[in-house]
Design an enzyme around this catalytic site. Structure first.
Site, PDB file in Angstrom:
ATOM      1  N   TYR A  16       0.796  -1.225   0.000  1.00 25.08           N
ATOM      2  CA  TYR A  16       0.000   0.000   0.000  1.00 25.08           C
ATOM      3  C   TYR A  16       0.831   1.279   0.000  1.00 25.08           C
ATOM      4  O   TYR A  16       0.283   2.364  -0.166  1.00 25.08           O
ATOM      5  CB  TYR A  16      -0.927   0.034   1.224  1.00 25.08           C
ATOM      6  N   ILE A  17       2.107   1.186   0.253  1.00 25.37           N
ATOM      7  CA  ILE A  17       2.936   2.395   0.348  1.00 25.37           C
ATOM      8  C   ILE A  17       3.961   2.414  -0.781  1.00 25.37           C
ATOM      9  O   ILE A  17       4.299   1.363  -1.353  1.00 25.37           O
ATOM     10  CB  ILE A  17       3.644   2.478   1.715  1.00 25.37           C
TER      11      ILE A  17
END
Length: 882
Positions: free
Chosen positions: A126-127
């Protein structure tokens, strides 16, 4: 018979299973040593050359492989790194998050966690991340990088990255290996650059850690980051109002969660009292601690430092890898080596660039000769490749005397690859301009190499200019004043005494209540026999029968004076003494009498401020004694050590001693100093003398925000950052102030006396734009007005004002008198008019004895009695009453 026995024994031995011994020496020696070496070199300890651990180095190398200027999913970077790092994805992702949170080498996008709250980063899918501009600038240069095969031999990875910056000191590093560990604290970006420049200039420098969580730190025992050093770090705590404290910065190594947990635990144990805690932390720390009413905020701040994680100690340990061996080294030497390494890397860069430019100049010169002299026509009739090479070589020879190296076959082959289109459009002037430009660049690089140190200084200066903005020091450097835990702990337990049986403790609830105490206090106890003991608080402790005094013991307390009259042995003479108890051995019996059996204390009192009372002595009527009753003033007795025998009262039997009159302090006013380095009051002579204070004297404090208050001076006090006046308060001395009234947008003058002791009061208007300009506590203050120059008008001369004549003393809430309607540029406080202050000495002065007169020797000093009719001093310094 003997032979038969031998046969049986042999048969038994053959049937018994043989013991097999397997030696593991080789296994331990080889396998464990290999494992330990691997953990030290390949996992836990950073290299001194680039400041990276292997996993960090491989992450940065993988990011460079993938770099196209855009963000990449961290999961993709982790997967790519696994081609170089033979470990799981979780360890790589965690290491990458740690690099990203330091906000130096990686630009992050998404939820990367919070170092303040301890919240973890989101999952790696997600990052996103990319190399920062700074990282691209100082970490990579493949031309000067030494390469090695990856663990599976399929790829090449750097042995060390050519980092041209003290990265290890900027980021810090921590790791636990086999048999050793490392803990290098992070330092300030700008200060590291400035220190590198000083090193290159041959100057001395000092570098101290700077933590991303800010806070306050005492580096007096830092020891250059070597083993044995210690750094004390504290949270930044201030008083929001009288019942609320606010924590705005936390110590390094803690989070708001662990900090609050430690406060709650201390509250549960009764060390501190907290009503409620609010955690409003987001981008910045804000923890509100609500206190119960009546609790001292200053004392609570010290208690938070003493009993919670608001103060902690960090032990640095500088350990790095050099030449595949662990090296213990201080941060100063780390910086020197990093700076010297940067200089060498810059030199290599310049030499490579110089070589490249010289090659460009060489071929540009050859190309011009080849085209300008039409040498390409000489190969038209050649039928073999060797002939072509030979013809070009022959045609170039008359024109190459100015070249800096010989022509090689590769140079000639390269000439043959020039396209006809380029030859047809060849511009001699442009070609010459290109050669001239190359010559200028070559000259510049040679100049840099000749002045390498200046070039390195300019390099560091550029880094500071381009990347230093917003990287100023966060951690405040301060020397801490030690917090005495016994002075700030909450008295959460009740102390009881059974005087007759001789027990003290916290579990004797049916017996006499003495005072509140804490479980870390020491208790001082005196008995009728003249014995004294200091012991730790416990549930039940036996001291000795007939206890006459119990109290919480204060170490190094010179102001608590004990007054005592005792009989020496059975039927012996009686003595009087005054003494202080400043140091003891815990749980040891001390005899305060002359040591004879059946001695007994006839009178005893404990006086917290050296008070000396008057007592009446009553004798038994025996024989021909004429005077059976008289008074003794303890003020006539010198304060000596507890081992002093005392002065003789009488040789006759005393019936009783009664208190006749309470006394006043016989100690001089206490001198109090303010130590600006630690922002604390003290009585040890450190800093600037504030004044001499009696018990009723107050301290006057004025802040830049326009708040005035008077407080009783205590060494546990904390002071606001905007404090501008702190002095001994003289009630009749006025406060003069010039302030800007935000509502009326004019300057006003006011003079007032403080009438409400112990209360905070605002003496300027509460309008947001109101601002205090100057304040003075002089009797006759003077101020200077500097007027602003207005367009089209002559600038007015500066005006001096006597504030005492300008306005009379009014109430603290008065608006004051308007200063001027003119536009003021500046207001300055001048030297006051000389003035002799009125007498402020109290009318009932008493004779005082300096604390330094407290002696541990037996009575050597002599003091005359006030009443010569009742007192007689013998040759031994004893006072005889008759």
């Amino acid at each position: 018979m003997i032979e038969e026995n031998d046969d049986l024994e042999n048969k038994y031995n053959q049937e018994e299973p043989q013991e097999t011994i397997t030696r593991v020496t080789g296994m331990y020696k080889d396998w464990f040593l290999d494992y330990a070496s691997y953990v030290i070199l390949e996992r836990a300890v950073p290299a001194i050359e680039d400041g990276f651990k292997p996993v960090q180095r491989r992450i940065m190398h993988s990011m460079k492989d993938l770099d196209d200027g855009r963000y990449n999913k961290v999961a993709n970077i982790v997967g790519h790194t696994m081609q170089y790092h033979p470990h799981g994805d979780a360890s790589i992702a965690d290491a990458m998050v740690q690099i990203g949170q330091k906000d130096l080498l990686i630009d992050t996008q998404g939820n990367w966690g919070n170092i303040l709250t301890g919240d973890r980063a989101a999952a790696s899918r997600y990052i996103e991340a990319r190399i920062s501009k700074f990282g691209l600038d100082v970490v990579y240069n493949p031309k000067i990088t030494e390469w090695q095969a990856s663990y599976d031999g399929r790829r090449k990875e750097p042995v060390n990255l050519p980092v041209m910056f003290p990265l290890l000191l900027a980021q810090g590093g921590e790791g636990i290996a086999v048999g050793l560990s490392t803990k290098i604290l992070p330092h300030n970006f700008i200060e590291l650059i400035e220190a590198s420049i000083k090193h290159l200039q041959g100057k001395r420098f000092t570098i101290l850690p700077d933590f991303p969580t800010a806070g306050i730190a005492d580096f007096s025992n830092y020891n250059d980051g070597n083993r044995g050093g210690k750094v004390r770090v504290r949270a930044k705590i201030s008083q929001l109002n009288k019942n609320t404290l606010v924590i705005t910065e936390i110590p390094f190594g803690t989070t708001t969660t662990t900090l609050i947990d430690s406060i709650l635990k201390a509250n549960d144990k009764g060390k501190i009292k907290v009503k409620k805690i609010e955690d409003n932390t987001a981008a910045e720390v804000e923890i509100l601690i609500h206190l119960p009413s009546g609790l001292s905020p200053d004392k609570t701040i010290d208690a938070l430092y003493a009993f919670t994680s608001c103060e902690s100690s960090i032990s640095p340990l500088g350990c790095v890898i050099e030449d595949n061996k662990p090296l213990f080294i201080g941060v100063t030497e780390m910086l020197r080596r990093s700076t010297d390494n940067t200089v060498q890397l810059l030199k290599q860069e310049l030499e490579i660039k110089l070589n490249e430019l010289e090659e460009q100049w060489h071929f540009a010169s050859l190309e011009r000769i080849f085209i300008e002299n039409r040498i390409y026509r000489d190969i038209e009739e050649e039928e073999t490749w060797e002939g072509v090479i030979s013809a070009i070589d022959k045609g170039l020879q008359p024109h190459i005397k100015h070249l800096k190296r010989a022509i090689t076959e590769d140079d000639i082959v390269r000439l043959t690859e020039i396209r006809i289109k380029r030859i047809s459009k060849f511009d001699i002037d442009k070609a010459q301009q290109k050669i001239d430009a190359l010559e200028d660049q070559i000259a510049q690089i040679k100049h840099h190499l000749a002045n390498l140190i200046d070039y390195a200084i300019a390099y560091f200066t550029r880094l500071k200019k381009e990347y230093g903005k917003g990287r100023e020091r966060k951690t405040e450097i301060r020397i801490f004043d030690d917090v005495d835990a016994t002075k700030v702990v909450i008295r959460n337990t009740k102390l009881y005494v059974n005087r007759e049986e001789g027990f003290i403790g916290t579990s004797l609830r049916r017996d006499e209540y003495v005072c509140d105490c804490s479980d870390i206090d020491d208790i001082i106890v005196f008995t009728k026999e003249g014995k004294m003991m200091v012991t730790k608080v416990d549930s039940k402790t036996f001291i000795g029968k007939d206890i006459i005094h119990v109290a919480v013991f204060k170490k190094k307390d010179k102001r608590t004076i004990y007054n005592m009259i005792y009989r020496d042995g059975k039927g012996g003479p009686s003595y009087i003494k005054r003494f202080a108890v400043t140091s003891i051995t815990r749980d040891k019996d001390y005899d305060l009498t002359n040591g004879n059996k059946n001695s007994v204390v006839l009178y005893f009192s404990a006086n917290p401020n050296g008070e000396a009372e008057v007592v009446s002595v009553n004798l038994r009527h025996t024989g021909s004694i004429k005077k059976l009753k008289w008074d003794i003033d303890f003020a006539d007795i010198l304060i000596k050590g507890r081992t002093s025998k005392g002065n003789l009262v009488t040789k006759y039997t005393i019936k009783r001693v009664e208190l006749k009159e309470k006394g006043v302090s016989t100690l001089k006013p206490r001198k109090i100093w303010f130590d600006d380095a630690v922002q604390r009051l003290n009585v040890d002579g450190r800093g600037e003398l504030v004044g001499e204070f009696r018990g009723e004297d107050k301290l006057l404090i004025i802040t830049q925000s326009g708040i005035v208050k008077t407080v009783t001076p205590e060494v546990t006090m904390h002071f606001d950052d905007d404090m501008i006046v702190m002095e001994k308060w003289i009630p009749k001395k006025p406060v003069s102030a010039i302030y800007f009234n935000g509502e009326k947008e004019l300057y006003y003058v006011k003079r007032f006396l403080i009438e409400n002791e112990g209360r905070e009061e605002l003496f300027i208007s509460d309008h947001p734009k109101s601002q205090l300009e100057i304040v003075s506590t002089d009797w006759k203050p003077m101020a200077e007005l500097v007027f602003a120059k207005e367009r089209g008008k002559v600038r007015k001369d500066n005006l001096e004002i006597n504030l005492e004549e300008f306005i009379a003393i009014k109430g603290i809430n008065a608006l004051g008198n308007q200063l001027t309607k003119e536009k003021v540029n500046q207001i300055n406080l001048l030297d006051p008019i000389p003035f002799e202050a009125p007498e402020t000495t109290p009318a009932d002065e008493i004779e005082v004895i300096d604390e330094t007169e407290i002696s541990t020797e037996d009575s050597k000093d002599k003091k005359e009695a006030n009443d010569s009719n009742d007192l007689e001093i013998d040759d031994e310094g004893q006072i005889t009453l008759f």
